[in-house]
Write an enzyme that holds these catalytic residues in place. Structure first.
Site, short mmCIF file in Angstrom:
data_model
loop_
_atom_site.label_atom_id
_atom_site.label_comp_id
_atom_site.label_asym_id
_atom_site.label_seq_id
_atom_site.Cartn_x
_atom_site.Cartn_y
_atom_site.Cartn_z
N ASP A 1 -2.05 1.19 7.32
CA ASP A 1 -2.93 0.19 6.71
C ASP A 1 -4.37 0.69 6.84
O ASP A 1 -4.64 1.59 7.63
CB ASP A 1 -2.77 -1.19 7.39
N ILE A 2 -5.27 0.10 6.10
CA ILE A 2 -6.67 0.55 6.12
C ILE A 2 -7.38 0.05 7.36
O ILE A 2 -8.46 0.50 7.72
CB ILE A 2 -7.39 0.06 4.84
N TYR B 1 -4.84 -8.58 -12.53
CA TYR B 1 -3.67 -8.39 -11.67
C TYR B 1 -2.43 -8.15 -12.54
O TYR B 1 -1.65 -7.25 -12.27
CB TYR B 1 -3.49 -9.63 -10.81
N LEU C 1 0.05 -4.25 7.12
CA LEU C 1 -0.46 -5.43 7.83
C LEU C 1 -0.70 -6.59 6.88
O LEU C 1 -1.26 -7.62 7.26
CB LEU C 1 -1.75 -5.08 8.58
N GLY D 1 -0.05 -0.71 3.29
CA GLY D 1 -0.36 -2.14 3.35
C GLY D 1 0.51 -2.86 4.35
O GLY D 1 0.90 -4.01 4.16
#
Ligand code: VAH
Length: 315
Positions: A34-35, A141, A10, A8
């Protein structure tokens, strides 16, 4: 020498953590993943790899390729997005975490992942919320964060993995805006104050939440990960906070710099409901005592810096 894999990279935290880590440990020793891939210092100033954290084999392969000894797992959906897409949030937030823990276990890496004040719920004491207290969050969450805290403690006790975490408050930054959070109003307000001279808040006046400026959050990660493990009575995750405020207070601080700034309200019931379930303020004594946590920025100092930096960024 530390060799750190960050997922993650970014995102809101990653966009600034990568630069801080590369400055401390050397650019080549911090592998950002990152993806997606975008034009950014994160991508150009050191090793970058595309990685979907749901692909455990790809994560292991990258960690092995760079022979990392530390994993910082940041990839996750934030509270508002998670509430809109609860099953996606469960799969990504928990599936990605298990993959990162398993890679860390197999390669014996030190491990960090953030928790949140979202790990608390309506039954939690709302003021000066203790480190150890009831955690019955009513959001997906929050369920993810409590399960994540317990899972990280499990990997420490069961496998001896050096897992560490922080319960972050709302994080405020000017580099990469947050996406899908409940506390995002406290970032948006600065952008709108400069661009429009006014802001319509989706969080109601009088709604107190813990907040922290990003430089303090980044330093807290580094300090925790460098802390002597013999001093850690807790691991996953430490309460940390710098300030607690409600929308009228941040508006008043902005008016000290932009006297004509106007604040209005159009409350979003979903994000207001999430915010209402969280503490008003949390107690960070354990972090202070066990590894010397100390925040440098209060609302006044943060507002001055945010407005200065955003005026440069937006000009
Ligand atoms: C969110 N910014 O709003 C995150 C954070 C405490 C808030 O976890 O979801």
């Amino acid at each position: 020498m530390k060799k750190i894999l960050v997922t993650g990279a970014l995102g809101q935290i990653g966009s600034e953590l990568i630069g801080k880590l590369r400055g401390i440990y050397g650019a080549e020793n911090v592998i950002a993943t990152d993806i997606r891939k975008v034009e950014s210092d994160v991508v150009t100033n050191g090793p970058f790899e595309l990685l979907d954290v749901m692909d455990d084999k790809a994560m292991f392969s990258i960690a092995k390729k760079y022979e990392v000894d530390t994993v910082m797992h940041l990839a996750a959906l934030l509270s508002a997005t998670a509430e809109a897409k609860p099953l996606l949030a469960w799969n990504l937030n928990m599936g990605g975490l298990v993959n990162a823990l398993e890679v860390s276990r197999e390669l014996n890496c030190q491990f960090f992942t953030p928790s949140s004040i979202g790990a608390f719920g309506p039954a939690t004491p709302k003021d000066s919320t203790p480190q150890d207290t009831i955690q019955r969050p009513t959001t997906m969450y929050g369920v993810n964060k409590v399960a994540g805290e317990l899972l990280c403690d499990y990997y420490f006790h069961k496998f001896g993995l050096d897992t560490r975490g922080l319960r972050f408050p709302g994080l405020i930054s000017y580099v990469a805006p947050p996406g899908g959070g409940t506390t995002d109003y406290a970032v948006e307000i600065y952008y709108e104050a400069i661009k429009e001279g006014k802001y319509t808040s989706y969080i109601d006046k009088g709604t107190y939440m813990d907040m922290m400026y990003m430089p303090d959050a980044l330093q807290a990660i580094v300090s925790l990960m460098e802390a002597d493990p013999a001093n850690l009575k807790h691991r996953n995750s430490f309460n940390v906070t710098a300030m607690s405020f409600e929308p009228e207070q941040i508006a008043a601080e902005i008016r000290k710099h932009i006297p004509s700034f106007e604040m209005s309200y159009n409350v979003d019931p979903v994000r207001q409901g999430i915010a209402n379930s969280w503490p008003n303020s949390i107690d960070a004594t354990c972090a202070m005592e066990e590894w010397g946590f100390k925040a440098e920025y209060d609302l006044e100092k943060m507002t001055k810096d945010m407005l200065e930096k955003l005026k440069q960024k937006l000009s």
